[in-house]
Design a protein around this motif. Structure first.
Motif, PDB file in Angstrom:
ATOM      1  N   SER A 263       0.744  -1.255   0.000  1.00 11.31           N
ATOM      2  CA  SER A 263       0.125   0.048   0.129  1.00 11.31           C
ATOM      3  C   SER A 263       0.993   1.344  -0.097  1.00 11.31           C
ATOM      4  O   SER A 263       0.310   2.385  -0.510  1.00 11.31           O
ATOM      5  CB  SER A 263      -1.095  -0.148   1.244  1.00 11.31           C
ATOM      6  N   GLU A 264       2.146   1.219   0.543  1.00  8.96           N
ATOM      7  CA  GLU A 264       2.915   2.292   0.493  1.00  8.96           C
ATOM      8  C   GLU A 264       3.726   2.342  -0.480  1.00  8.96           C
ATOM      9  O   GLU A 264       4.755   3.307  -0.759  1.00  8.96           O
ATOM     10  CB  GLU A 264       3.591   2.676   1.794  1.00  8.96           C
ATOM     11  N   VAL A 265       3.820   1.656  -1.486  1.00 13.13           N
ATOM     12  CA  VAL A 265       4.730   1.446  -2.752  1.00 13.13           C
ATOM     13  C   VAL A 265       4.554   2.574  -3.843  1.00 13.13           C
ATOM     14  O   VAL A 265       3.368   2.372  -4.398  1.00 13.13           O
ATOM     15  CB  VAL A 265       4.958   0.268  -3.125  1.00 13.13           C
ATOM     16  N   SER A 266       5.237   3.342  -4.154  1.00 12.49           N
ATOM     17  CA  SER A 266       5.155   4.299  -5.355  1.00 12.49           C
ATOM     18  C   SER A 266       6.252   4.296  -6.433  1.00 12.49           C
ATOM     19  O   SER A 266       6.013   4.751  -7.336  1.00 12.49           O
ATOM     20  CB  SER A 266       4.918   5.649  -4.757  1.00 12.49           C
ATOM     21  N   ARG A 267       7.531   3.674  -6.245  1.00 12.70           N
ATOM     22  CA  ARG A 267       8.433   3.724  -7.079  1.00 12.70           C
ATOM     23  C   ARG A 267       8.172   2.546  -7.935  1.00 12.70           C
ATOM     24  O   ARG A 267       8.781   2.492  -9.104  1.00 12.70           O
ATOM     25  CB  ARG A 267       9.601   3.271  -6.222  1.00 12.70           C
ATOM     26  N   HIS A 268       7.373   1.377  -7.925  1.00 14.68           N
ATOM     27  CA  HIS A 268       7.317   0.362  -8.622  1.00 14.68           C
ATOM     28  C   HIS A 268       5.754   0.030  -8.978  1.00 14.68           C
ATOM     29  O   HIS A 268       4.976   0.264  -8.213  1.00 14.68           O
ATOM     30  CB  HIS A 268       8.055  -0.831  -8.309  1.00 14.68           C
ATOM     31  N   SER A 269       5.173  -0.497 -10.081  1.00 14.53           N
ATOM     32  CA  SER A 269       4.102  -0.815 -10.258  1.00 14.53           C
ATOM     33  C   SER A 269       3.884  -2.060 -10.919  1.00 14.53           C
ATOM     34  O   SER A 269       4.859  -2.641 -11.492  1.00 14.53           O
ATOM     35  CB  SER A 269       3.545   0.580 -11.577  1.00 14.53           C
ATOM     36  N   VAL A 270       2.806  -2.679 -10.780  1.00 10.84           N
ATOM     37  CA  VAL A 270       2.421  -3.701 -11.374  1.00 10.84           C
ATOM     38  C   VAL A 270       2.857  -3.817 -12.873  1.00 10.84           C
ATOM     39  O   VAL A 270       2.432  -2.843 -13.634  1.00 10.84           O
ATOM     40  CB  VAL A 270       0.917  -4.454 -11.289  1.00 10.84           C
ATOM     41  N   GLY A 271       3.526  -4.922 -13.445  1.00 10.73           N
ATOM     42  CA  GLY A 271       3.993  -4.923 -14.934  1.00 10.73           C
ATOM     43  C   GLY A 271       5.412  -4.639 -15.086  1.00 10.73           C
ATOM     44  O   GLY A 271       5.967  -4.698 -16.106  1.00 10.73           O
ATOM     45  N   ASP A 272       6.016  -3.727 -14.338  1.00  8.79           N
ATOM     46  CA  ASP A 272       7.269  -3.471 -14.471  1.00  8.79           C
ATOM     47  C   ASP A 272       8.213  -4.334 -14.370  1.00  8.79           C
ATOM     48  O   ASP A 272       8.246  -5.395 -13.463  1.00  8.79           O
ATOM     49  CB  ASP A 272       7.816  -2.437 -13.068  1.00  8.79           C
TER      50      ASP A 272
END
Length: 351
Positions: free
Chosen positions: A75-84
């Motif tokens: 919930s706190e992750v902003s540097r990586h996204s699903v599919g990266d």
């Protein structure tokens, strides 16, 4: 909820690998779940699971060269996204508060860096590495893989790449700098490629001429077979920097004699036997011996971007999970050109 994933595991030192179902933790707020595509074999994996570096907590699932795709984020992750498409190297956590961590050198964390496998984390749980279908890692320790690279051949850069890039940068490898690479195996061949791309004058110092054609193709300007002892006389005082990538003991005094005034030999390999030298080998020409181990997360990302820009990858043999035991023997025998990478789709689990 926790999840299970197929993996390879060694139950005790020296045993063969077994297929298991490995449990991965539920995501914490700052975690990333990665579906692994490729996992590299590093010689340190072999030392560890064969009990050559002391006692470790078995069973062990090794692997600290990992590339895969983000499947889920906390919930706190902003540097990586699903599919990266991302990578994980030798470490999966550190305190991020000490001076070393704040300097971007998490490998020297004063609290103790958490290794990717066979390490007890800050929650009292053991870590299990990349010889598996997926892994869960704190987001800070996940790096972005540049677009368009060969993923299998990039995988070893998560260890071999940063292990060689760090000292080359620290000791100023570049135009006008003479660099000798001792040994041209899994580490050494990457060192040659990176040093050449940095603009250094690179010489390979390998026991025989068997890899000469490759060494020159990788960017070396010279290649010398050290089984011919005249090499040490011919090249005396020639180098500003030597990278020792050999995992066995070598004659330090002989190689130190190859350094010029103020030159440095950096040891990257970790033989089980002690390395010794005469004080006079150092006093003469103000030579130095240093050690180096990988690099922090900022420099790892820098290395990956540099290698992508210069079209540098490891030279690899892609293998299946069932070949890992045999390839461990091949790595030790020096018969792999030059890194082995496991196709993670071949992990089958306990079934």
């Amino acid at each position: 909820m926790t999840t299970t994933t197929p993996a390879l595991s060694v139950p005790e030192a020296g045993a063969r690998f077994e297929n298991i179902d490995l449990t991965r933790r539920d995501l914490r707020p700052d975690d990333v779940r990665i579906e692994i595509t490729y996992a590299g074999i590093c010689h340190s994996d072999i030392h560890t699971v064969r009990g050559e570096w002391g006692e470790r907590p078995f069973p062990i699932t090794p692997g600290h060269e990992i590339i895969g795709t983000v499947a889920e984020v906390g919930s706190e992750v902003s540097r990586h996204s699903v599919g990266d498409v991302v990578g994980v190297g030798c470490f999966v956590d550190s305190c991020l508060e000490c001076a070393a961590c704040k300097d971007g050198e998490e490998q020297f964390c004063e609290r103790g860096v958490i290794q990717t496998y066979a390490s007890e984390d800050y929650h009292g749980e053991l870590t299990y590495g990349g010889y598996s279908g997926q892994v869960v890692v704190r987001d800070h320790f996940v790096v972005k893989i540049p677009d368009g690279v060969d993923l299998a051949a990039t995988t070893p850069l998560l260890c071999a790449g940063i292990t060689t890039y760090n000292p080359l940068k620290r000791y100023g490898a570049g135009p006008g700098v003479s660099v000798g690479v001792i040994g041209m195996g899994g580490l050494g061949h990457v060192a040659v490629k990176i040093a050449a791309a940095l603009g250094a004058d690179v010489t390979v110092l390998s026991r025989t001429d068997s890899k000469k054609e490759d060494g020159l193709a990788f960017g070396a300007k010279d290649y010398r077979a050290t089984e011919d002892e005249s090499v040490f006389e011919d090249l005396a005082g020639s180098f500003d920097l030597l990278l020792n990538t050999v995992g066995d003991a070598i004659d330090l005094d002989a190689y130190l004699g190859l350094l010029g005034r103020g030159g440095t030999m950096v040891n990257l390999g970790a033989p089980s036997d002690s390395l010794t030298s005469s004080a006079f080998s150092l006093l003469t020409y103000r030579r130095s011996i240093a050690g180096s181990m990988v690099g922090g997360l900022p420099q790892t990302q820098e290395m990956l971007d540099f290698c992508a820009e210069h079209d540098i990858t490891a030279t690899v043999e892609l293998i299946s999970a069932e070949q890992v035991d045999d390839y461990y023997d091949k790595v030790v025998a020096g018969k792999v050109r030059y890194r082995a990478v496991i196709d993670a789709s071949t992990f089958t689990g306990a079934a």
